[in-house]
Design an enzyme around this catalytic site. Structure first.
Site, mmCIF file in Angstrom:
data_model
loop_
_atom_site.group_PDB
_atom_site.id
_atom_site.type_symbol
_atom_site.label_atom_id
_atom_site.label_comp_id
_atom_site.label_asym_id
_atom_site.label_seq_id
_atom_site.Cartn_x
_atom_site.Cartn_y
_atom_site.Cartn_z
ATOM 1 N N GLU A 13 0.804 -1.226 0.013
ATOM 2 C CA GLU A 13 0.185 -0.185 0.011
ATOM 3 C C GLU A 13 0.791 1.173 -0.103
ATOM 4 O O GLU A 13 1.902 1.310 0.900
ATOM 5 C CB GLU A 13 -0.939 0.044 1.225
ATOM 6 C CG GLU A 13 -2.082 1.181 1.224
ATOM 7 C CD GLU A 13 -1.558 2.547 0.867
ATOM 8 O OE1 GLU A 13 -0.667 2.830 1.451
ATOM 9 O OE2 GLU A 13 -2.475 3.122 0.073
ATOM 10 N N CYS A 60 -5.806 5.230 5.660
ATOM 11 C CA CYS A 60 -5.796 4.141 4.851
ATOM 12 C C CYS A 60 -6.874 3.250 4.609
ATOM 13 O O CYS A 60 -7.701 3.155 5.563
ATOM 14 C CB CYS A 60 -4.503 3.005 5.351
ATOM 15 S SG CYS A 60 -4.165 1.607 4.446
ATOM 16 N N CYS A 63 -5.810 -0.888 4.967
ATOM 17 C CA CYS A 63 -5.760 -1.123 6.518
ATOM 18 C C CYS A 63 -7.303 -0.224 7.089
ATOM 19 O O CYS A 63 -7.068 0.253 8.142
ATOM 20 C CB CYS A 63 -4.607 -0.464 7.424
ATOM 21 S SG CYS A 63 -3.359 -0.699 6.615
ATOM 22 N N HIS A 67 -7.817 2.882 11.771
ATOM 23 C CA HIS A 67 -7.453 4.074 12.295
ATOM 24 C C HIS A 67 -8.913 4.614 12.934
ATOM 25 O O HIS A 67 -8.908 5.550 13.734
ATOM 26 C CB HIS A 67 -7.176 5.290 11.036
ATOM 27 C CG HIS A 67 -5.569 4.897 10.757
ATOM 28 N ND1 HIS A 67 -4.551 5.402 11.465
ATOM 29 C CD2 HIS A 67 -5.104 4.072 9.865
ATOM 30 C CE1 HIS A 67 -3.556 4.977 10.986
ATOM 31 N NE2 HIS A 67 -3.781 4.099 9.849
ATOM 32 N N ARG A 477 -0.776 -4.795 10.795
ATOM 33 C CA ARG A 477 0.658 -4.510 10.543
ATOM 34 C C ARG A 477 1.200 -4.216 11.914
ATOM 35 O O ARG A 477 2.583 -4.136 11.798
ATOM 36 C CB ARG A 477 0.769 -3.572 9.570
ATOM 37 C CG ARG A 477 0.443 -3.916 8.032
ATOM 38 C CD ARG A 477 0.095 -2.990 7.021
ATOM 39 N NE ARG A 477 -0.645 -3.415 5.824
ATOM 40 C CZ ARG A 477 -1.927 -3.967 5.643
ATOM 41 N NH1 ARG A 477 -2.460 -3.792 6.729
ATOM 42 N NH2 ARG A 477 -2.141 -4.581 4.397
ATOM 43 N N SER A 500 3.457 0.959 10.225
ATOM 44 C CA SER A 500 4.456 1.035 9.060
ATOM 45 C C SER A 500 5.641 2.144 9.212
ATOM 46 O O SER A 500 6.719 2.063 8.784
ATOM 47 C CB SER A 500 3.997 1.189 7.969
ATOM 48 O OG SER A 500 3.059 -0.097 7.373
ATOM 49 N N CYS A 544 2.678 -0.477 4.534
ATOM 50 C CA CYS A 544 1.553 0.261 4.363
ATOM 51 C C CYS A 544 2.008 1.819 4.627
ATOM 52 O O CYS A 544 2.060 2.246 5.385
ATOM 53 C CB CYS A 544 0.121 0.224 5.348
ATOM 54 S SG CYS A 544 -1.015 1.094 4.881
ATOM 55 N N CYS A 547 -0.145 4.713 5.729
ATOM 56 C CA CYS A 547 -0.326 4.732 6.920
ATOM 57 C C CYS A 547 0.882 5.343 7.572
ATOM 58 O O CYS A 547 0.986 6.143 8.464
ATOM 59 C CB CYS A 547 -0.499 3.393 7.660
ATOM 60 S SG CYS A 547 -1.962 2.623 7.873
#
Lengths: 565, 378
Positions: A13, A60, A63, A67, A477, A500, A544, A547
């Site tokens: 991503e 994201c 993901c 969040h 992640r 990430s 990602c 992120c």
């Protein structure tokens, strides 16, 4: 000595660039750079805290959910809201569905082509491939279905238009799978695509849509729960949820897990490479009850230097972020706690178009998060090792048999395959745990507990003039945290430290490499022009970058107490 | 053929087009497509992965040749960029360009680079050489949340970054998979982009407000509103207008097609619409829980468009009153009435660039009193 840039790193991503130095067929140095920045924290300033999760979720879309969850937890923490058990269980189910879909799609759609050569699948004997399938799984693909897949691939190749496989590394010497194994994994790549859109409907049922479910609320959830109402979660919804969980378990146990083991055993060398320094962290998450980590599916902890005999406790006041090699300015100091000082974006990299970054100076849109000065790896491997080190039976019963087959100890897990294996381990754990949350939801509904939110402080007039809080979530992640500072009913400051970022961040002031950078050094490269080995390890982290490079500012006050979710 | 019949229905075409669609999807040479992504969250790509008609594997293996798509393609680095360059050379003026994510314009666009090149640079070259450009999602449409006040990177949508393209916008945050696939199918079948509104959004998906096709409309008309999330009305599925639902001012087909193969959509699960298909919705529709001013109800006939017009003006004024920190205000476009065939003249495109609003609180008040006059007439 050759310097190589791989940009874009695809099948991740977001936007990641990796530069490496290669000497005598081995990577001797590496730099990880995020090449995109947007600025969520600036955008959130001044807005209604009850809206924050809607914005933050768009950090994201791969993901998705994570969040939103960290955000509502942060605001709830700040305002002193306590969500009822049903809201917690629904959130767990939504997040669990996310894990299952995310990890499986990662293995097939994002990682598999590093290990699988589609051109080799054309040489396979579909009957033999079906026999191979039967030897590793109780639900093997049939010879006829495999033949069908082979035909599709053949048609693609014959058309001369290779679509997503254009310029792929066909015939690369680093590919080791037999033609039959290639065909089998390719078939499952296609099966995974069909499966993932079906099982993610569970998230749409509970969240209205996927990606970006929309049923969260500060204080709980917006989905009513009522067995005797049409427009609420009732027995029909529960039945569908159970059905989808069943489909998740089926695919994970009988397709993903056997494929993962097949790939891992076919690439034994990759237990030797791709490890980081051995520092791992997890905030802990997925307890059955809110506001406790008791019986959490993922326990909290910190491991240093690969020492599994000691799991340290997390003290989030020890988290800092550095910008020595990042395109930001700090007004004072190199290493700051997330709530001190101010950061401004300041691009000092080469003017595009450019060939190489100036890696002696700033080279990334990511900061370098550090725990007590240590770079740490977060994500599935961290979670599995922490649980393993704590003797958690839910993990040891999956991991020990695999180690037994390999004839190795847990030290082999500090590697590319180890990380990839850990992702599959926790997917199985998650699939096994989800029915429990559905059961608990049913039990509450049977007892006529239909509460879905704490409505005590929805109105801003009930809020203190100043409030601050944070929310943690172990996202697929890794360790995710959102911190918020509210003043006069509006967001005064918002900060996110994202998995990430921990993993993909650049060197710090001490010159310590970030985890991605550590993982690459020492890896052999067969052909520097086609660095599939770089992809294998980087993909094992499941990057990602949207992120990772979300945020620019770090301003606010220190959080006085550690609060549990 | 079942897919084709379904797609014919989704595009609201007469049944005789079913055969044409079937043929187009099996046409021997696969149309080449490149998918660019800039300041994005990849939600649009993920949403496409949920496509069922055609399915994503069908799209990618049989229907199209997706020669470049960073999130999914096998090759990386030089080989990936070469695939893009080769497509532009081999198929100049013939390939479809899809763009996901906003384009930063501050500081030479350094806030998003790929392969060492800036996003504005890439978008200009790739889109200008394409047969058509399809933007997916809010970010490529108008800049998305990166462009929300105060827009730290100068993020804009594709139409603004590269004007003059043969371009269509499929907004949504993210867009519904159905709308993305239907647009592609329309293009492949008829050789042109579908009819659009003044925001270059296809009418088959963005021609009607959520409010006008919402399954809870009867509750709105009868005055049955949720007063608080979790109350009895909420469990009974009553209207979410008072909870801040932006359905009346949002053009999108969510109630009709729903999400994830018809599973649900936000209002159905119990949370109001946030207007995610509308330009600058992150600023124009927030705070998301603040309700729209009273919408003239059943029996009062302003057209949906007229309602949208009035609401847009009031939202603009209300936005100013709310006072988001940056002080930048977005001029909300007053929609023209569509012509009888439902399309708008292609010459009637106006600038979507955010401007310092000339609306004062006074104009908001006068709009509001116009509203209550209409209500009195009800």
């Amino acid at each position: 000595m050759t310097r190589i840039a791989v940009d874009p790193i695809t099948r991740i991503e977001g936007h990641l660039r990796i530069e490496i130095e290669v000497e005598d067929g081995q990577i001797t140095d590496a730099w990880s750079s995020a090449t995109q920045f947007r600025g969520m924290e600036i955008v959130l300033k001044g807005r209604d805290p009850r809206d924050a999760w809607l914005f933050a979720q768009r950090i994201c879309g791969v993901c998705t959910t994570v969040h939103a969850l960290a955000s509502v937890r942060a605001v709830e923490d700040a305002l002193g809201l306590r969500i009822p058990p049903n809201a917690h269980l629904i959130r767990n189910l939504i997040a669990g569905a996310q894990y299952i879909q995310d990890h499986v799609v990662h293995f097939y759609q994002l990682h598999a082509l590093d290990w699988v050569d589609p051109s080799a699948a054309l040489q396979a004997d579909p009957n033999k491939a079906s026999q191979l399938a039967a030897s590793i799984s109780e639900q093997p693909s049939s010879a006829s279905s495999l033949k069908g897949v082979q035909s599709r691939v053949k048609s693609l190749v014959d058309s001369g238009q290779l679509s997503l496989f254009t310029n792929a590394y066909f015939g690369h010497p680093a590919y080791e799978l037999s033609p039959e194994a290639n065909l089998l994994l390719l078939a499952h790549y296609l099966d995974a695509l069909t499966w993932q859109r079906e099982i993610i409907r569970m998230q749409a049922l509970l969240g209205g849509k996927n990606p970006h479910p929309q049923s969260y609320l500060v204080g709980g959830m917006a989905m009513p729960v009522d067995p005797n109402r049409q427009d609420a979660l009732n027995a029909d919804g529960l039945a569908r949820i159970r059905q989808w969980i069943g489909q998740m378990q089926d695919f994970v146990e009988h397709t993903y897990w056997p494929d993962l083991l097949l790939a891992g055993k076919s690439y034994p060398d990759w237990f030797k490479w791709g490890g980081t320094r051995g520092n791992y962290m997890s905030y802990g998450d997925f307890a059955p009850q809110p506001y406790t980590l008791e019986d959490a599916l993922f326990p909290a902890g910190l491991i240093l230097d690969g020492d599994l005999s000691q799991v340290h406790e997390i003290d989030q006041s020890k988290i800092t972020e550095e910008v020595t090699h990042a395109w930001y300015d700090y007004s004072g100091g190199d290493r700051l706690h997330p709530w001190e000082g101010e950061t401004r974006p300041n691009y000092t990299g080469p003017e595009p178009p450019y060939d190489f970054l100036n890696t002696d100076a700033e080279y990334s849109w990511l900061k370098s998060p550090r725990y007590e000065g240590h770079p740490v790896e977060v994500g599935p491997l961290a979670r599995v090792l922490i649980a393993y080190a704590k003797g958690d039976e839910r993990v040891t019963r999956i991991v020990d048999p695999v180690l037994g087959e390999l004839g190795a100890g847990p030290e082999v897990l500090h590697s590319t395959i180890g990380r990839t294996l850990a992702r599959a381990v926790e997917t199985r754990q998650m699939a096994n745990e989800m029915p429990r949350w559905a059961d608990m939801l049913v039990a509450n509904m049977s007892n006529n507990d239909l509460r879905i939110r704490d409505d005590s402080r929805w109105d801003p007039s009930t809020w203190p003039r100043q409030a601050q809080g944070y929310g943690f979530h172990e996202a697929p992640r890794g360790s995710l945290g959102h911190w918020i500072n509210i003043e006069d009913g509006a967001i005064a400051n918002y900060q996110a430290v994202v998995p990430s970022t921990w993993n993909a961040g650049p060197r710090d002031a001490q010159g310590q490499l970030g985890p991605y950078e550590q993982s690459l050094v020492g890896t052999p490269i067969a052909d520097p022009e086609k660095p599939v080995e770089v992809l294998r390890t980087i993909h094992s982290f499941d990057p990602c970058l949207a992120c990772a490079a979300h945020v620019v500012d770090a301003q606010g006050r220190e959080i006085a107490q550690v609060k549990v979710m | 053929m079942k897919f084709c019949a379904g797609m014919t229905a989704a595009l609201a075409l007469p049944g005789r087009y079913t055969d044409r669609i079937a043929h187009a999807l099996q046409a021997p040479q696969k149309p080449p497509l490149v998918w660019l992504d800039f300041q994005e969250c990849a939600g649009c790509s993920e949403s496409l992965l949920r496509a069922s008609s055609p399915s994503i594997d069908n799209l990618v293996l049989e229907t199209l040749s997706v020669n470049y798509m960073s999130i999914a393609m096998a090759a990386a680095g030089h080989q990936a960029e070469a695939a893009l360059q080769q497509t532009m050379e081999d198929y100049q003026g013939q390939y479809i360009a899809v763009v996901e994510g906003s384009i930063p314009t501050n500081d030479g666009g350094v806030y998003a680079t790929v392969g060492g090149r800036s996003a504005p640079d890439i978008a200009t070259e790739v889109c200008r050489n394409a047969a058509a450009t399809i933007t997916v999602g809010a970010c490529a449409f108008f800049g998305g949340w990166p462009s929300a006040a105060p827009n730290p990177t100068g993020a804009v949508g594709v139409d603004e970054a590269v004007p003059g393209l043969n371009l269509i916008n499929i907004p949504g945050c993210p867009p519904n998979a159905v709308n993305m696939t239907a647009t592609v199918v329309h293009y492949l079948t008829f050789g042109e982009l579908p009819a659009t509104d003044r925001h270059k959004r296809p009418l088959f998906a963005f021609g009607q407000t959520i409010h006008d096709s919402c399954e809870r409309r009867a509750h709105y008309d009868a005055g049955r509103f949720v007063q608080e999330y979790g109350d009895e009305g909420h469990r009974k599925g009553w209207c979410l207008y008072k909870m801040g639902c932006k359905g009346p001012s949002t053009y999108h087909n969510c109630p009709a097609v729903r999400w994830n193969e018809g599973t649900s959509w936000p209002v159905m699960v119990g949370h109001g619409c946030i207007g995610c298909s509308e330009p600058h919705f992150w600023d124009a529709m927030s705070p998301f829980y603040r309700r729209l001013p009273d919408v003239p109800g059943f029996g009062v006939q302003a057209t949906a468009d007229g309602i949208g017009l009035t609401i847009a003006a009031v939202v603009g004024g209300g936005f100013a009153a709310h006072g988001v920190a940056s002080g930048v205000r977005y001029g909300i476009k007053k929609r023209r009435q569509p012509s009888d065939d439902g399309s708008t003249s292609p010459t009637a495109q106006t600038d979507e660039r955010p401007t310092e609003s000339t609306e004062s609180p006074e104009s908001a008040e006068s709009a509001e009193s116009a509203e209550s006059e209409e209500e009195d007439r009800a």
